[in-house]
Design a protein around this motif. Structure first.
Motif, PDB file in Angstrom:
ATOM      1  N   UNK A 152      -6.110  -5.926   0.242  1.00 45.56           N
ATOM      2  CA  UNK A 152      -4.664  -5.827  -0.045  1.00 45.56           C
ATOM      3  C   UNK A 152      -4.297  -4.413  -0.480  1.00 45.56           C
ATOM      4  N   UNK A 153      -5.144  -3.810  -1.293  1.00 45.68           N
ATOM      5  CA  UNK A 153      -4.866  -2.452  -1.758  1.00 45.68           C
ATOM      6  C   UNK A 153      -4.877  -1.465  -0.578  1.00 45.68           C
ATOM      7  N   UNK A 154      -5.849  -1.605   0.319  1.00 47.06           N
ATOM      8  CA  UNK A 154      -5.947  -0.709   1.463  1.00 47.06           C
ATOM      9  C   UNK A 154      -4.815  -0.947   2.461  1.00 47.06           C
ATOM     10  N   UNK A 155      -4.328  -2.176   2.545  1.00 46.09           N
ATOM     11  CA  UNK A 155      -3.266  -2.521   3.483  1.00 46.09           C
ATOM     12  C   UNK A 155      -1.992  -1.714   3.215  1.00 46.09           C
ATOM     13  N   UNK A 156      -1.815  -1.272   1.971  1.00 43.64           N
ATOM     14  CA  UNK A 156      -0.600  -0.525   1.623  1.00 43.64           C
ATOM     15  C   UNK A 156      -0.485   0.767   2.426  1.00 43.64           C
ATOM     16  N   UNK A 157      -1.621   1.417   2.675  1.00 44.02           N
ATOM     17  CA  UNK A 157      -1.593   2.751   3.291  1.00 44.02           C
ATOM     18  C   UNK A 157      -2.433   2.884   4.556  1.00 44.02           C
TER      19      UNK A 157
END
Length: 281
Positions: free
Chosen positions: A212-217
């Protein structure tokens, strides 16, 4: 604590509520209840005059006979847990013959493609079994509101589609995933894990949070590649699938659009298959 094994006796008990238009809540389960199930029941009790909890291990949604045989059956313990919540809950615990009347077979359903993704692709016939038993239970209980956990998010979307396509006057309410202190999604199958495996299984949710954190960018293929490498570095897990999909269609996504996305994972830890998901938006 009232426990009904026969559908006609349950329906007789519910008739006054139906005649008075009093809201009936329904929580369908396969038993081996945990805190996640109890949270669904608590929400139902707060929103309805009476709540029916079904406890039925449905054979038609298991494509693996061994999984069906090993599924925990703990009716007495389940009833004791329910009794601590409210006296406005009754249990429906039918036999297979009571539900299927000697013909233990699924109907065939079309859920506009929702059934072809993820669990449907990896467990042939699973959602025909889900549609069959949910339809039967809805017909018996005639609930106003029915409660499903978001851990089985694909199932939740399929039940919503079932209700929509068959014009059933039932509100389908999705409830947040209940997790252990280490993040492991609560599941009846967790009972088959050893203490060490339960601790190690926290890696599943940890990886979803990182996705989820990586999906942001990051681009979607990059996120998928990261997760695949993460599980490859932990050989005790054998992934069945990892998908990033739109919440509405459940179709795998490759490009980000103006839509809600969710990451879905199914992995084997030992011989226990665990599923989890997380909203990415």
């Amino acid at each position: 604590m009232l426990i009904f094994n026969k559908k006609d006796l349950l329906q007789k008990h519910l008739t006054p509520y139906l005649q008075a238009n009093s809201p009936i809540g329904f929580v369908p389960t396969m038993g081996a209840l945990h805190k996640g199930h109890l949270a669904l029941m608590e929400q139902s009790v707060s929103q309805n005059a009476i709540t029916v909890v079904s406890i039925f291990v449905n054979p038609t949604q298991f494509n693996n006979p061994e999984d069906l045989d090993k599924y925990p059956r703990t009716l007495d313990a389940d009833a004791a847990k329910i009794a601590t919540l409210s006296d406005a809950i009754i249990i429906f615990a039918p036999s297979v013959d009571e539900m299927y009347e000697g013909h233990t077979q699924s109907e065939h359903y079309s859920f506009d493609g929702l059934e072809n993704q993820m669990e449907g692709a990896h467990r042939p016939g699973h959602f025909d079994g889900v549609g069959t038993i949910v339809s039967k239970l809805f017909d018996i209980v005639k609930p106003t509101n029915a409660y499903f956990g978001e851990k089985d998010f694909q199932q939740l979307q399929i039940v919503k589609k079932l209700v929509q396509k068959n014009h059933m006057p039932i509100n389908i309410i999705g409830c947040p995933i209940s997790r252990e202190a280490n993040g492991l999604a609560m599941s009846s199958r967790n009972e088959r894990l050893s203490a060490d495996e339960k601790q190690g299984a926290a890696f599943i949710y940890k990886t979803l949070l990182e996705a989820r954190d990586k999906f942001k960018n990051e681009a979607i293929p990059t996120v998928i590649q990261y997760v695949e490498k993460a599980f490859a570095s932990h050989p005790e897990f054998k992934p069945d699938y990892f998908e990033i999909a739109r919440e509405d269609t459940l179709e795998p996504a490759t490009l980000k659009e103006n839509a809600k996305y969710r990451a879905f994972v199914a992995v084997f830890l030992g011989n226990v298959r665990l599923i989890d998901n997380i909203s990415l938006n």
